[in-house]
Write a protein that holds these residues in place. Structure first.
Motif, PDB file in Angstrom:
ATOM      1  N   GLN A 259       0.785  -5.225 -15.443  1.00  0.00           N
ATOM      2  CA  GLN A 259       0.903  -3.820 -15.097  1.00  0.00           C
ATOM      3  C   GLN A 259      -0.293  -3.388 -14.246  1.00  0.00           C
ATOM      4  O   GLN A 259      -1.440  -3.500 -14.690  1.00  0.00           O
ATOM      5  N   PRO A 260      -0.047  -2.916 -13.025  1.00  0.00           N
ATOM      6  CA  PRO A 260      -1.153  -2.512 -12.157  1.00  0.00           C
ATOM      7  C   PRO A 260      -2.076  -1.477 -12.818  1.00  0.00           C
ATOM      8  O   PRO A 260      -1.610  -0.567 -13.493  1.00  0.00           O
ATOM      9  N   ASN A 261      -3.347  -1.681 -12.631  1.00  0.00           N
ATOM     10  CA  ASN A 261      -4.411  -0.791 -13.100  1.00  0.00           C
ATOM     11  C   ASN A 261      -4.507  -0.674 -14.613  1.00  0.00           C
ATOM     12  O   ASN A 261      -5.262   0.149 -15.121  1.00  0.00           O
ATOM     13  N   LYS A 262      -3.767  -1.530 -15.328  1.00  0.00           N
ATOM     14  CA  LYS A 262      -3.833  -1.548 -16.795  1.00  0.00           C
ATOM     15  C   LYS A 262      -4.257  -2.917 -17.318  1.00  0.00           C
ATOM     16  O   LYS A 262      -4.891  -3.017 -18.350  1.00  0.00           O
ATOM     17  N   GLU A 263      -3.858  -3.947 -16.606  1.00  0.00           N
ATOM     18  CA  GLU A 263      -4.172  -5.314 -17.009  1.00  0.00           C
ATOM     19  C   GLU A 263      -4.244  -6.196 -15.765  1.00  0.00           C
ATOM     20  O   GLU A 263      -3.810  -5.784 -14.693  1.00  0.00           O
ATOM     21  N   HIS A 264      -4.803  -7.378 -15.918  1.00  0.00           N
ATOM     22  CA  HIS A 264      -4.891  -8.319 -14.807  1.00  0.00           C
ATOM     23  C   HIS A 264      -4.973  -9.739 -15.363  1.00  0.00           C
ATOM     24  O   HIS A 264      -5.227  -9.931 -16.551  1.00  0.00           O
TER      25      HIS A 264
ATOM     26  N   PHE B 107       0.831  -1.209   0.000  1.00  0.00           N
ATOM     27  CA  PHE B 107       0.000   0.000   0.000  1.00  0.00           C
ATOM     28  C   PHE B 107       0.863   1.256   0.000  1.00  0.00           C
ATOM     29  O   PHE B 107       0.385   2.349  -0.298  1.00  0.00           O
ATOM     30  N   ASN B 108       2.135   1.120   0.333  1.00  0.00           N
ATOM     31  CA  ASN B 108       3.071   2.240   0.310  1.00  0.00           C
ATOM     32  C   ASN B 108       3.829   2.331  -1.015  1.00  0.00           C
ATOM     33  O   ASN B 108       4.588   3.269  -1.230  1.00  0.00           O
ATOM     34  N   LEU B 109       3.618   1.350  -1.890  1.00  0.00           N
ATOM     35  CA  LEU B 109       4.252   1.328  -3.203  1.00  0.00           C
ATOM     36  C   LEU B 109       3.416   2.141  -4.173  1.00  0.00           C
ATOM     37  O   LEU B 109       2.205   1.935  -4.274  1.00  0.00           O
ATOM     38  N   ASP B 110       4.035   3.080  -4.887  1.00  0.00           N
ATOM     39  CA  ASP B 110       3.314   3.848  -5.903  1.00  0.00           C
ATOM     40  C   ASP B 110       3.143   2.960  -7.130  1.00  0.00           C
ATOM     41  O   ASP B 110       4.076   2.774  -7.923  1.00  0.00           O
ATOM     42  N   HIS B 111       1.951   2.406  -7.289  1.00  0.00           N
ATOM     43  CA  HIS B 111       1.662   1.472  -8.365  1.00  0.00           C
ATOM     44  C   HIS B 111       1.662   2.141  -9.740  1.00  0.00           C
ATOM     45  O   HIS B 111       1.662   1.455 -10.757  1.00  0.00           O
ATOM     46  N   THR B 112       1.666   3.471  -9.783  1.00  0.00           N
ATOM     47  CA  THR B 112       1.728   4.170 -11.073  1.00  0.00           C
ATOM     48  C   THR B 112       3.169   4.296 -11.563  1.00  0.00           C
ATOM     49  O   THR B 112       3.394   4.678 -12.712  1.00  0.00           O
TER      50      THR B 112
ATOM     51  N   THR C 220      -2.787  -9.076 -10.252  1.00  0.00           N
ATOM     52  CA  THR C 220      -1.666  -8.641 -11.081  1.00  0.00           C
ATOM     53  C   THR C 220      -0.384  -9.414 -10.784  1.00  0.00           C
ATOM     54  O   THR C 220       0.610  -9.228 -11.485  1.00  0.00           O
ATOM     55  N   GLY C 221      -0.389 -10.264  -9.766  1.00  0.00           N
ATOM     56  CA  GLY C 221       0.818 -11.004  -9.448  1.00  0.00           C
ATOM     57  C   GLY C 221       0.652 -11.937  -8.273  1.00  0.00           C
ATOM     58  O   GLY C 221      -0.472 -12.264  -7.874  1.00  0.00           O
ATOM     59  N   PHE C 222       1.800 -12.337  -7.729  1.00  0.00           N
ATOM     60  CA  PHE C 222       1.861 -13.275  -6.618  1.00  0.00           C
ATOM     61  C   PHE C 222       2.876 -12.778  -5.604  1.00  0.00           C
ATOM     62  O   PHE C 222       3.780 -12.013  -5.931  1.00  0.00           O
ATOM     63  N   TYR C 223       2.747 -13.271  -4.385  1.00  0.00           N
ATOM     64  CA  TYR C 223       3.789 -13.110  -3.383  1.00  0.00           C
ATOM     65  C   TYR C 223       4.443 -14.467  -3.200  1.00  0.00           C
ATOM     66  O   TYR C 223       3.765 -15.495  -3.112  1.00  0.00           O
TER      67      TYR C 223
ATOM     68  N   THR D 252      14.381  -7.513 -13.079  1.00  0.00           N
ATOM     69  CA  THR D 252      15.038  -6.726 -12.033  1.00  0.00           C
ATOM     70  C   THR D 252      14.732  -5.243 -12.145  1.00  0.00           C
ATOM     71  O   THR D 252      15.094  -4.475 -11.268  1.00  0.00           O
ATOM     72  N   GLU D 253      14.039  -4.846 -13.204  1.00  0.00           N
ATOM     73  CA  GLU D 253      13.693  -3.434 -13.440  1.00  0.00           C
ATOM     74  C   GLU D 253      12.289  -3.158 -12.926  1.00  0.00           C
ATOM     75  O   GLU D 253      11.306  -3.395 -13.620  1.00  0.00           O
ATOM     76  N   VAL D 254      12.195  -2.644 -11.715  1.00  0.00           N
ATOM     77  CA  VAL D 254      10.898  -2.455 -11.066  1.00  0.00           C
ATOM     78  C   VAL D 254      10.200  -1.177 -11.521  1.00  0.00           C
ATOM     79  O   VAL D 254       9.003  -1.170 -11.762  1.00  0.00           O
ATOM     80  N   PHE D 255      10.971  -0.119 -11.659  1.00  0.00           N
ATOM     81  CA  PHE D 255      10.367   1.178 -11.970  1.00  0.00           C
ATOM     82  C   PHE D 255      10.626   1.569 -13.414  1.00  0.00           C
ATOM     83  O   PHE D 255      11.716   1.376 -13.945  1.00  0.00           O
TER      84      PHE D 255
END
Length: 157
Positions: free
Chosen positions: A46-51, A11-16, A85-88, A151-154
């Motif tokens: 990609q969050p809020n773009k696909e699932h 929730f602290n990660l900027d998903h945009t 959008t993913g897994f933990y 490895t490229e998160v942002f």
């Protein structure tokens, strides 16, 4: 977006700002007896773009949970994200990021070789009618096709 720090790391990660697919360390927790849990964010979409559609996600969850344990005895859990959008992926006493990348790669390759979804029946699964082997394989293929980018998160600003 609120500036208040939330209890839940994601929730602290900027998903945009993230660029899926990627694999990132999402948290570390030390237990009372010294065991250390490393939780990884395996972002497929990609969050809020696909699932991921639920039957494919559900099958991929079964397959990753089962097959990942063929490659490591340090798996605690493989859990789908509610946002689809993913897994933990959680591991105990394992902090080698490159090995985690290899573990995920090997597991997804196992998915591509699978001829059935493990535990896809009413005795072993709570919603056995909601599965897609081909959907899970397509998700695995897509993630693997972006292996060099994990490895490229942002993304670019």
């Amino acid at each position: 977006m609120s500036e208040k720090k939330m209890n839940v790391e994601s929730f602290n990660l900027d998903h945009t700002k993230v660029k899926a697919p990627y694999i990132r360390l999402a948290g570390i927790v030390e237990g009372a007896n010294g065991d250390v849990i490393h939780k990884y964010d395996l972002r497929f979409c990609q969050p809020n773009k696909e699932h991921m559609e639920m039957p494919a996600l559900h099958s991929l969850e079964h397959m990753m949970a089962e097959f990942s344990r063929n490659h490591s005895d340090q798996i605690v859990d493989v859990s789908p994200m509610g946002c689809q959008t993913g897994f933990y992926l959680s591991l105990v006493n394992h902090d080698q990021y490159e090995e985690v990348l290899q573990l995920v790669e090997n597991t997804l390759k196992d998915v591509l070789e699978a001829t059935e979804v493990p535990a896809c029946n009413e005795v072993q699964c709570g919603w056995a009618a909601s599965h897609s082997l081909e959907g899970a394989k397509q998700l695995a293929r897509n993630m693997l096709s972006h292996r060099k980018e994990w490895t490229e998160v942002f993304g670019e600003e």
